[in-house]
Design a protein around this motif. Structure first.
Motif, PDB file in Angstrom:
ATOM      1  N   GLU A  68      52.950  48.022  27.291  1.00 61.77           N
ATOM      2  CA  GLU A  68      54.055  47.579  28.144  1.00 61.77           C
ATOM      3  C   GLU A  68      54.804  46.418  27.496  1.00 61.77           C
ATOM      4  OE1 GLU A  68      52.212  46.576  31.851  1.00 61.77           O
ATOM      5  OE2 GLU A  68      52.003  48.670  32.481  1.00 61.77           O
ATOM      6  N   LYS A 120      57.434  46.367  35.886  1.00 65.57           N
ATOM      7  CA  LYS A 120      56.401  46.352  36.932  1.00 65.57           C
ATOM      8  C   LYS A 120      56.987  46.613  38.312  1.00 65.57           C
ATOM      9  CE  LYS A 120      53.694  42.755  34.633  1.00 65.57           C
ATOM     10  NZ  LYS A 120      53.252  41.374  34.793  1.00 65.57           N
ATOM     11  N   PHE A 140      41.200  50.061  28.597  1.00 69.15           N
ATOM     12  CA  PHE A 140      42.386  50.848  28.939  1.00 69.15           C
ATOM     13  C   PHE A 140      43.477  49.960  29.521  1.00 69.15           C
ATOM     14  CE2 PHE A 140      44.875  53.328  32.015  1.00 69.15           C
ATOM     15  CZ  PHE A 140      45.431  54.263  31.152  1.00 69.15           C
ATOM     16  N   GLU A 141      43.104  49.063  30.437  1.00 66.10           N
ATOM     17  CA  GLU A 141      44.084  48.151  31.034  1.00 66.10           C
ATOM     18  C   GLU A 141      44.707  47.253  29.975  1.00 66.10           C
ATOM     19  OE1 GLU A 141      42.265  46.027  34.282  1.00 66.10           O
ATOM     20  OE2 GLU A 141      41.765  47.886  35.340  1.00 66.10           O
ATOM     21  N   LYS A 142      43.865  46.748  29.082  1.00 65.16           N
ATOM     22  CA  LYS A 142      44.358  45.877  28.017  1.00 65.16           C
ATOM     23  C   LYS A 142      45.328  46.637  27.107  1.00 65.16           C
ATOM     24  CE  LYS A 142      42.703  43.001  24.211  1.00 65.16           C
ATOM     25  NZ  LYS A 142      41.530  42.555  23.469  1.00 65.16           N
ATOM     26  N   THR A 161      47.044  49.333  27.866  1.00 65.05           N
ATOM     27  CA  THR A 161      48.240  49.650  28.645  1.00 65.05           C
ATOM     28  C   THR A 161      49.170  48.447  28.702  1.00 65.05           C
ATOM     29  OG1 THR A 161      47.005  51.255  29.959  1.00 65.05           O
ATOM     30  CG2 THR A 161      49.082  50.458  30.886  1.00 65.05           C
ATOM     31  N   ARG A 162      48.614  47.277  28.942  1.00 67.88           N
ATOM     32  CA  ARG A 162      49.429  46.050  29.011  1.00 67.88           C
ATOM     33  C   ARG A 162      50.073  45.758  27.662  1.00 67.88           C
ATOM     34  NH1 ARG A 162      53.060  43.408  31.448  1.00 67.88           N
ATOM     35  NH2 ARG A 162      52.956  41.170  31.231  1.00 67.88           N
ATOM     36  N   GLU A 198      37.374  50.752  31.256  1.00 72.56           N
ATOM     37  CA  GLU A 198      38.494  50.459  32.153  1.00 72.56           C
ATOM     38  C   GLU A 198      39.261  49.231  31.700  1.00 72.56           C
ATOM     39  OE1 GLU A 198      37.336  50.320  36.256  1.00 72.56           O
ATOM     40  OE2 GLU A 198      36.299  52.238  36.129  1.00 72.56           O
ATOM     41  N   LEU A 199      38.521  48.179  31.315  1.00 70.41           N
ATOM     42  CA  LEU A 199      39.175  46.965  30.823  1.00 70.41           C
ATOM     43  C   LEU A 199      39.920  47.240  29.525  1.00 70.41           C
ATOM     44  CD1 LEU A 199      36.531  44.171  31.511  1.00 70.41           C
ATOM     45  CD2 LEU A 199      38.691  44.575  32.697  1.00 70.41           C
TER      46      LEU A 199
END
Length: 166
Positions: free
Chosen positions: A100, A159, A92-94, A96-97, A89-90
């Protein structure tokens, strides 16, 4: 000089072009031009000169594109695979960021993208930026300030954040 600046220049050109082959070609051309005409005695000036040449080569390359839309299509982001190690999850978030932020950078005009990259990623001083960008120190500061503001605006907009007034 090649050993010292090859990797930072390649990373810069890759960041700007998002194409490994183009980055390698522009890197080779940059060092070819350095061999032919670099007469800078101070290595700090050599670094700025090399980035200036690389930037100009990148600009020439983008100008060869038929339109801004074609350029954007040619500068596609390559995705790294998400690591199976650690917390997925981390990761994936990293990732994704990161995507972005890269998308936000892509929205900035070339001059702003370059000045942010050289200052924030490569750690250029204002003096080095003046040489690399062919600007006065006050122009560097103003452009960097505006680039950061525009970056924040696009990031907040992505965002679903605040309204921006120019």
């Amino acid at each position: 000089m090649f050993e010292q600046y090859q990797l930072p220049l390649y990373r810069y050109l890759l960041q700007m072009s998002r194409n490994e082959q183009i980055a390698e070609e522009l890197l080779q051309e940059t060092f070819y031009r350095a061999m032919v005409s670099l007469q800078v005695k101070d290595m700090i000036q050599a670094r700025a000169w090399l980035f200036k040449v690389a930037r100009n080569l990148f600009i020439d390359w983008t100008r060869k594109s038929k339109s801004e839309q074609q350029m954007i299509e040619q500068i596609q982001i390559k995705h790294e695979s998400i690591s199976n190690l650690g917390n997925p999850e981390l990761q994936f978030e990293k990732k994704t960021r990161q995507q972005e932020l890269e998308a936000v950078m892509k929205q900035l005009p070339e001059r702003m993208r370059t000045i942010i990259y050289l200052r924030e990623i490569q750690g250029f001083t204002y003096k080095e930026l003046t040489t690399a960008m062919n600007l006065t120190e006050s122009q560097v500061k103003v452009t960097l300030h505006r680039a950061r503001e525009k970056f924040r605006y696009y990031d907040q907009q992505k965002k679903g954040g605040y309204e921006y007034e120019e």
